[in-house]
Every structure is written in structure tokens, then in C-alpha cells.
Scaffold this motif. Structure first.
Motif, PDB file in Angstrom:
ATOM      1  N   VAL A 253      -7.312 -20.200  57.499  1.00  0.00           N
ATOM      2  CA  VAL A 253      -8.286 -19.426  58.276  1.00  0.00           C
ATOM      3  C   VAL A 253      -7.552 -18.309  58.988  1.00  0.00           C
ATOM      4  O   VAL A 253      -6.385 -18.450  59.373  1.00  0.00           O
ATOM      5  CB  VAL A 253      -9.047 -20.309  59.286  1.00  0.00           C
ATOM      6  CG1 VAL A 253      -9.849 -21.390  58.581  1.00  0.00           C
ATOM      7  CG2 VAL A 253      -8.088 -20.933  60.309  1.00  0.00           C
ATOM      8  N   ARG A 254      -8.224 -17.202  59.167  1.00  0.00           N
ATOM      9  CA  ARG A 254      -7.684 -16.061  59.907  1.00  0.00           C
ATOM     10  C   ARG A 254      -8.610 -15.800  61.087  1.00  0.00           C
ATOM     11  O   ARG A 254      -9.823 -15.644  60.908  1.00  0.00           O
ATOM     12  CB  ARG A 254      -7.578 -14.822  59.003  1.00  0.00           C
ATOM     13  CG  ARG A 254      -6.497 -14.975  57.920  1.00  0.00           C
ATOM     14  CD  ARG A 254      -6.546 -13.822  56.920  1.00  0.00           C
ATOM     15  NE  ARG A 254      -6.288 -12.521  57.545  1.00  0.00           N
ATOM     16  CZ  ARG A 254      -5.072 -12.041  57.805  1.00  0.00           C
ATOM     17  NH1 ARG A 254      -3.999 -12.759  57.496  1.00  0.00           N
ATOM     18  NH2 ARG A 254      -4.922 -10.846  58.334  1.00  0.00           N
ATOM     19  N   ILE A 255      -8.033 -15.780  62.257  1.00  0.00           N
ATOM     20  CA  ILE A 255      -8.819 -15.624  63.474  1.00  0.00           C
ATOM     21  C   ILE A 255      -8.063 -14.715  64.436  1.00  0.00           C
ATOM     22  O   ILE A 255      -6.820 -14.698  64.446  1.00  0.00           O
ATOM     23  CB  ILE A 255      -9.113 -17.006  64.120  1.00  0.00           C
ATOM     24  CG1 ILE A 255     -10.052 -16.853  65.331  1.00  0.00           C
ATOM     25  CG2 ILE A 255      -7.833 -17.741  64.479  1.00  0.00           C
ATOM     26  CD1 ILE A 255     -10.563 -18.176  65.867  1.00  0.00           C
ATOM     27  N   ALA A 256      -8.803 -13.952  65.211  1.00  0.00           N
ATOM     28  CA  ALA A 256      -8.193 -13.039  66.180  1.00  0.00           C
ATOM     29  C   ALA A 256      -8.861 -13.211  67.534  1.00  0.00           C
ATOM     30  O   ALA A 256     -10.060 -13.507  67.622  1.00  0.00           O
ATOM     31  CB  ALA A 256      -8.322 -11.593  65.704  1.00  0.00           C
ATOM     32  N   GLY A 257      -8.095 -13.033  68.594  1.00  0.00           N
ATOM     33  CA  GLY A 257      -8.665 -13.136  69.931  1.00  0.00           C
ATOM     34  C   GLY A 257      -7.603 -13.035  71.000  1.00  0.00           C
ATOM     35  O   GLY A 257      -6.440 -12.662  70.739  1.00  0.00           O
ATOM     36  N   ARG A 258      -7.990 -13.409  72.209  1.00  0.00           N
ATOM     37  CA  ARG A 258      -7.143 -13.252  73.395  1.00  0.00           C
ATOM     38  C   ARG A 258      -6.575 -14.608  73.813  1.00  0.00           C
ATOM     39  O   ARG A 258      -7.301 -15.611  73.858  1.00  0.00           O
ATOM     40  CB  ARG A 258      -7.972 -12.655  74.530  1.00  0.00           C
ATOM     41  CG  ARG A 258      -7.169 -12.259  75.761  1.00  0.00           C
ATOM     42  CD  ARG A 258      -8.082 -11.738  76.861  1.00  0.00           C
ATOM     43  NE  ARG A 258      -8.792 -10.530  76.460  1.00  0.00           N
ATOM     44  CZ  ARG A 258      -8.324  -9.296  76.603  1.00  0.00           C
ATOM     45  NH1 ARG A 258      -7.117  -9.098  77.130  1.00  0.00           N
ATOM     46  NH2 ARG A 258      -9.053  -8.247  76.237  1.00  0.00           N
ATOM     47  N   LEU A 259      -5.296 -14.627  74.148  1.00  0.00           N
ATOM     48  CA  LEU A 259      -4.659 -15.843  74.632  1.00  0.00           C
ATOM     49  C   LEU A 259      -5.072 -16.100  76.082  1.00  0.00           C
ATOM     50  O   LEU A 259      -4.814 -15.276  76.964  1.00  0.00           O
ATOM     51  CB  LEU A 259      -3.137 -15.726  74.531  1.00  0.00           C
ATOM     52  CG  LEU A 259      -2.558 -15.669  73.118  1.00  0.00           C
ATOM     53  CD1 LEU A 259      -1.063 -15.343  73.167  1.00  0.00           C
ATOM     54  CD2 LEU A 259      -2.797 -16.985  72.380  1.00  0.00           C
TER      55      LEU A 259
ATOM     56  N   LEU B 219       5.083 -13.315  74.543  1.00  0.00           N
ATOM     57  CA  LEU B 219       3.637 -13.263  74.727  1.00  0.00           C
ATOM     58  C   LEU B 219       3.268 -13.717  76.136  1.00  0.00           C
ATOM     59  O   LEU B 219       3.943 -14.544  76.749  1.00  0.00           O
ATOM     60  CB  LEU B 219       2.927 -14.169  73.717  1.00  0.00           C
ATOM     61  CG  LEU B 219       3.070 -13.799  72.233  1.00  0.00           C
ATOM     62  CD1 LEU B 219       2.314 -14.807  71.374  1.00  0.00           C
ATOM     63  CD2 LEU B 219       2.572 -12.378  71.977  1.00  0.00           C
ATOM     64  N   ASP B 220       2.186 -13.167  76.617  1.00  0.00           N
ATOM     65  CA  ASP B 220       1.659 -13.523  77.934  1.00  0.00           C
ATOM     66  C   ASP B 220       0.178 -13.834  77.835  1.00  0.00           C
ATOM     67  O   ASP B 220      -0.507 -13.405  76.889  1.00  0.00           O
ATOM     68  CB  ASP B 220       1.857 -12.365  78.925  1.00  0.00           C
ATOM     69  CG  ASP B 220       3.315 -12.130  79.258  1.00  0.00           C
ATOM     70  OD1 ASP B 220       3.917 -13.003  79.909  1.00  0.00           O
ATOM     71  OD2 ASP B 220       3.839 -11.067  78.860  1.00  0.00           O
ATOM     72  N   ARG B 221      -0.311 -14.536  78.815  1.00  0.00           N
ATOM     73  CA  ARG B 221      -1.739 -14.788  78.937  1.00  0.00           C
ATOM     74  C   ARG B 221      -2.474 -13.452  78.998  1.00  0.00           C
ATOM     75  O   ARG B 221      -2.128 -12.574  79.775  1.00  0.00           O
ATOM     76  CB  ARG B 221      -2.001 -15.604  80.200  1.00  0.00           C
ATOM     77  CG  ARG B 221      -3.424 -16.044  80.420  1.00  0.00           C
ATOM     78  CD  ARG B 221      -3.438 -17.096  81.514  1.00  0.00           C
ATOM     79  NE  ARG B 221      -4.797 -17.471  81.858  1.00  0.00           N
ATOM     80  CZ  ARG B 221      -5.469 -16.991  82.898  1.00  0.00           C
ATOM     81  NH1 ARG B 221      -4.886 -16.090  83.689  1.00  0.00           N
ATOM     82  NH2 ARG B 221      -6.698 -17.397  83.153  1.00  0.00           N
ATOM     83  N   GLY B 222      -3.476 -13.308  78.149  1.00  0.00           N
ATOM     84  CA  GLY B 222      -4.225 -12.065  78.081  1.00  0.00           C
ATOM     85  C   GLY B 222      -3.909 -11.234  76.851  1.00  0.00           C
ATOM     86  O   GLY B 222      -4.689 -10.351  76.484  1.00  0.00           O
ATOM     87  N   ASP B 223      -2.770 -11.497  76.202  1.00  0.00           N
ATOM     88  CA  ASP B 223      -2.425 -10.755  74.985  1.00  0.00           C
ATOM     89  C   ASP B 223      -3.411 -11.087  73.866  1.00  0.00           C
ATOM     90  O   ASP B 223      -3.959 -12.201  73.798  1.00  0.00           O
ATOM     91  CB  ASP B 223      -1.015 -11.111  74.530  1.00  0.00           C
ATOM     92  CG  ASP B 223       0.053 -10.575  75.466  1.00  0.00           C
ATOM     93  OD1 ASP B 223      -0.293  -9.826  76.395  1.00  0.00           O
ATOM     94  OD2 ASP B 223       1.234 -10.923  75.263  1.00  0.00           O
ATOM     95  N   ILE B 224      -3.600 -10.139  72.963  1.00  0.00           N
ATOM     96  CA  ILE B 224      -4.499 -10.317  71.823  1.00  0.00           C
ATOM     97  C   ILE B 224      -3.656 -10.451  70.567  1.00  0.00           C
ATOM     98  O   ILE B 224      -2.786  -9.611  70.294  1.00  0.00           O
ATOM     99  CB  ILE B 224      -5.474  -9.137  71.707  1.00  0.00           C
ATOM    100  CG1 ILE B 224      -6.335  -9.043  72.983  1.00  0.00           C
ATOM    101  CG2 ILE B 224      -6.371  -9.283  70.479  1.00  0.00           C
ATOM    102  CD1 ILE B 224      -7.203  -7.812  73.062  1.00  0.00           C
TER     103      ILE B 224
END
Length: 498
Positions: free
Chosen positions: A58-64, A105-110
Motif C-alpha cells: 500500500v502507498r499512503i501519504a500524510g502528516r506524522l 523527522l519531526d512531528r508534523g512532517d509530511i
């Protein structure tokens, strides 16, 4: 890290900016290109069993939203437009470059992820990350908490952060969109043509309200943002567009509170060869339709009160409503001194030139409006406050106009439209006198509209519904700002930290 030891926003921002060169040194662009995702978080969760059994990628995109690093493994929560899904990172699964990137990576990164679906030992549906890339580095940290009355002003002012942190806010606006679609479908299926009329107008009209004033340099003209589209929609009736509606943005230079925003959304509809009964029917059917779209029922609870919008709704004349809640009877409005005596007794202010009808309306505003909880229509409004409504056949001091109320709020305003150009001119002249006596909300004389009426406008049912107030009811929102993506706000105090 506690709130006391957490770095200041600007300090965190500088730390994140410092990571940009490190990310680029690894061969990644921190503000990347398109990512072809093929699953949403909801689709993965709904089809988890099949995806797990098949081993399909699966390929998914979003915000951490959450990152939990456990050394050689890590878990994260990714949020997309539909919801949240857990991610699982393993050092021995990823390339060295990807693992180094993970620690930048940080919280808020996409990010964009390619992986397979499995369940953890606790049963949580998770995507095991086989590969991933950074799509956007967030330079500002997300807040740890973003709720409660103390943050309300910031939430409205920074709606983009509010939407990230509170999925229920997104659901409010998704519900709003569904209701708008249902309203459009309703009118289209009933033969109404959706139209667009000017927002910039050389003369404002269609309501009693103060306008926003601007200047058109090209023609060296004073212009106004519309307070209502009414007079243009009626011109279309003259031209033969017998059923029309417009979902509008209106602008009124007035106060702001939980029920008022200077820029608001309304719908106005006009049905030729109809009358007040058609407008009342439309109101009831549209509100019931929205309740079905939002709640799946015409009965729902709003702020602890069960409301029932099932048609038909009860009605009272304005005189009857005032008598019910004050015990005072204005009669047929023929006695000005009697009206003044009632106002004096109730401590309701009125002007030197106000007639009995205007006084009645003032008493209604002060004593009745906040008592109207269950849906109802208030009919037969005085002529002084109804310059565009047809006269009532039984009492020429009253008009065939109604206002609809739910939970103490005016929701709709409609009437049998005045189509007598001679009577309309008299009404406008009466309004002009009100302006000369200091009422800056009185309706100005629109000569072009008068000319249009003289070509002949059919008898018509007209209706306006305040959609923001309707959507408040249907989403359980307490403030009109909760259903407007970017409500009018005072500027943030200088130096205020987000």
C-alpha cells in the motif's frame, strides 16, 4: 519533555531549519515532489484483513502526528485526510539512508510511505514501512494541546493548525459541504436555476443593514459590498427566470458575536407565481433535508435540547407572539399611543418617529426572540420593517412576511414579494425618511430596480435562509465561527507566540 523545559517555538524552528541541509546531504529534497498514493488510512483499516492476507503493498501519504523511537525500531502515527494509521519502522528493513532520514523527522512532517499491512500483538492495524520519502519538512512544531476555551481565539485565527489537530473540525466542514450539496440538489430538482449576481454593487439593498463601502478606481465610483442579492434576483424574475436561487456571500458592517459574522453565507430563492406559503414550505423542507444529511433524522439534540424540525412547524403572528410572552396586546396597530404605552411599561426604547409597527418589532426583539426554542414561524410583520413585502389583505399595516426561528435564532426570512411598483416607491420613500431621521440601516431608493418593477414582476414567493446558523444547528456548534473556515478575527496581539 515537560512544558517548562520544552524549547520555545522560535528555537524549535531554528533547529528544524538546521536539519534541512542534513536532509539534502542524504539526497532527499525536504520539500519534495508528487507522491502517487493508492490507499487512504480509512481504506487500509476497512480492508485490513484482505490486505494482510494478500501481502499487497500500500502507498499512503500524510502528516506524522506521533513518533515513538525504540532504538532499532519505531512506531509513528500518520494522519491523512480520512484519519490516522499506525506505521512501523525497522532499521533492518530500511536502507541506511532511510534510517538516517528517520532520525531527522519531526512531528508534523509530511511523508509518503510504501509498505505492507499487518496487525501488532495488541491487534492494532499497522503499515510496516518498506520504503518512504519525505515530502514536506514542517518548520514549525505542532502544539501539544489544541483544545479548550483558552485556545479558542488561536484556533479560529490559525484554522490550518486547528484542522491538523482536531479531526472533528474537518468533519464539521465535511458535513457543511454535504448539506450545501443537498440544498443545491433540492432546488435544482424543483426547477430552480442557480445564478450569480454582483458582489460589488453601486447601490446596496435587499435588507436593512449597514454596508461595507469601497471605491472603484476605473470608474471613480463609490461601491458597496452586497448586503443581500435580493434586488438583482428580482430583476431576473422580471426577465423571465421564474425560479432562481443563489448561495451567496453577504457582507454587513455590523457587530460580531456567536450568531453574527460580518461575512456570512445565505441562500436566497425566488419562485414566480408563488406566495408566502411556498416560502414557508421550502424553509421546512430544506431544514428537514439538512437534518437528515447531518443526523439521519429530523429530531436531534442541540446543546442538551431535543429539537424536532419535522414539517409542518407551528405559527404565530408577531402580535400573538408578543401577547403570549408579555401579556400585552398591540391589537391592529392603529393606536400609536397605545403602542408607546406598552413600550414604556416594558422599558423598550423607541424613536420619536417610530410608528406602532416599529415599536411592536422592538418589543418582539427584546421579549420574544429568546423564547423561541422549538421551530416556529412568526408571521404578519409590520409594514415599517418590511419594505419589500406584499401588504396583508386583512390589515394594510401588516405584510405577508414570516421569520423562522429555531433555538432562539432567526434562521429564515421570507414573504410574498411586493410587485406593485407604485407601492414599492412609497415604501422606499418611507425608508428614506427613516434614514433622514437617523436610521443608517434603512433601505435606500434603487431607481433601476424601480424601473425593472415597472416592466412587470409576477407574484412571487421569496426566501432567505442564513446557512451558517443552519449549519450551527446541524453540526452541534455553539458559535458561528465554528462553521466558517476563516471567521473574522481581531489581529493577533503583536509578538503573540503560536
Amino acid at each position: 519533555m515537560t512544558e517548562q523545559t520544552r524549547p520555545h517555538t522560535n528555537e524549535q524552528r531554528e533547529i528544524r531549519i538546521g536539519k534541512l541541509d542534513q536532509i539534502r546531504a542524504l539526497g532527499y529534497e525536504p520539500f519534495g515532489q508528487a507522491f502517487n498514493w493508492d490507499h487512504s488510512s480509512t481504506q487500509i483499516i476497512e480492508n485490513a484483513d484482505a490486505l494482510e492476507q494478500s501481502g499487497e503493498h500500500v502507498r499512503i501519504a500524510g502528516r506524522l502526528m506521533i513518533i515513538r523511537d525504540h532504538g532499532k525500531t519505531a512506531f509513528a502515527t500518520l494522519r491523512d485526510a480520512r484519519g490516522d494509521i499506525q506505521l512501523y519502522f525497522r532499521q533492518d528493513t530500511l536502507t541506511d539512508r532511510e534510517w538516517q532520514l528517520f532520525h531527522l523527522l519531526d512531528r508534523g512532517d509530511i511523508i509518503g510511505v510504501d509498505g505492507i499491512v499487518f496487525r501488532t500483538h495488541t491487534g492494532e492495524i499497522t503499515v510496516r514501512v518498506e520504503s518512504y520519502t519525505i515530502l514536506t519538512k514542517a518548520l514549525r512544531p505542532l502544539p501539544d494541546k489544541w483544545h479548550g476555551l483558552t485556545d479558542k481565539e488561536q484556533r479560529y485565527r490559525m484554522r490550518y493548525v486547528d484542522l491538523i489537530m482536531n479531526p472533528e473540525v474537518r468533519r464539521t466542514f465535511e458535513t457543511r459541504t454535504r448539506m450545501l450539496a443537498a440544498i443545491r440538489k433540492y432546488y435544482t430538482e424543483h426547477g430552480f436555476l442557480e445564478v450569480e449576481t454582483p458582489v460589488l454593487q453601486p447601490l446596496y439593498g435587499g435588507a436593512n443593514a449597514r454596508p461595507f463601502i469601497t471605491h472603484l478606481n476605473a470608474l471613480d465610483m463609490t461601491m458597496y459590498l452586497r448586503i443581500a442579492p435580493e434586488l438583482y434576483l428580482k430583476r431576473l424574475l422580471v426577465g423571465g427566470i421564474d425560479r432562481n436561487f443563489e448561495i451567496t456571500r453577504n457582507f454587513r458592517n455590523e457587530g460580531m458575536d456567536t450568531k453574527h459574522n460580518p461575512e456570512f453565507t445565505a441562500i436566497e430563492t425566488y419562485q414566480a407565481y408563488g406566495d408566502i406559503e411556498d416560502a414557508i414550505r421550502q424553509t421546512e423542507e430544506v431544514v428537514a433535508l439538512c437534518a437528515q444529511a447531518a443526523y439521519g433524522n429530523t429530531r436531534f439534540v442541540y446543546e442538551g435540547v431535543e429539537l424536532d424540525v419535522t414539517p409542518p412547524w407551528p405559527r404565530m403572528t408577531m402580535v400573538e407572539a408578543v401577547k403570549k410572552f408579555t401579556g400585552e396586546d398591540f391589537g391592529d396597530l392603529s393606536d400609536l399611543e397605545h403602542a408607546r404605552a406598552i413600550a414604556d411599561k416594558l422599558n423598550v426604547e423607541y424613536g420619536e418617529f417610530d410608528g406602532a409597527g416599529k415599536i411592536l418589532a422592538n418589543v418582539f426583539d427584546d421579549y420574544v426572540e429568546d423564547k423561541l426554542v422549538q421551530p416556529c414561524h412568526i408571521t404578519m410583520h409590520p409594514i415599517e420593517v418590511s419594505p419589500l413585502s406584499k401588504l396583508n389583505a386583512e390589515n394594510p399595516r401588516l405584510t405577508d412576511r414570516f421569520e423562522s426561528y429555531i433555538f432562539t435564532r432567526e434562521l429564515a426570512n421570507g414573504f410574498s414579494e411586493l410587485n406593485d411598483p407604485l407601492d414599492q416607491r412609497k415604501r422606499f420613500e418611507l425608508q428614506q425618511e427613516e434614514r433622514e431621521h437617523g436610521d443608517d440601516e434603512a433601505h435606500p431608493v434603487d431607481e433601476d430596480f424601480m424601473k425593472a418593477l415597472e416592466y412587470g414582476m409576477p407574484p412571487t414567493a421569496g426566501l432567505g435562509i442564513g446557512l451558517d446558523r443552519l449549519f450551527m444547528l446541524m453540526t452541534g456548534s455553539r458559535s458561528i465561527r465554528d462553521v466558517i473556515l476563516f471567521p473574522m478575527m481581531k489581529p493577533a496581539p503583536e509578538g503573540e507566540d503560536d
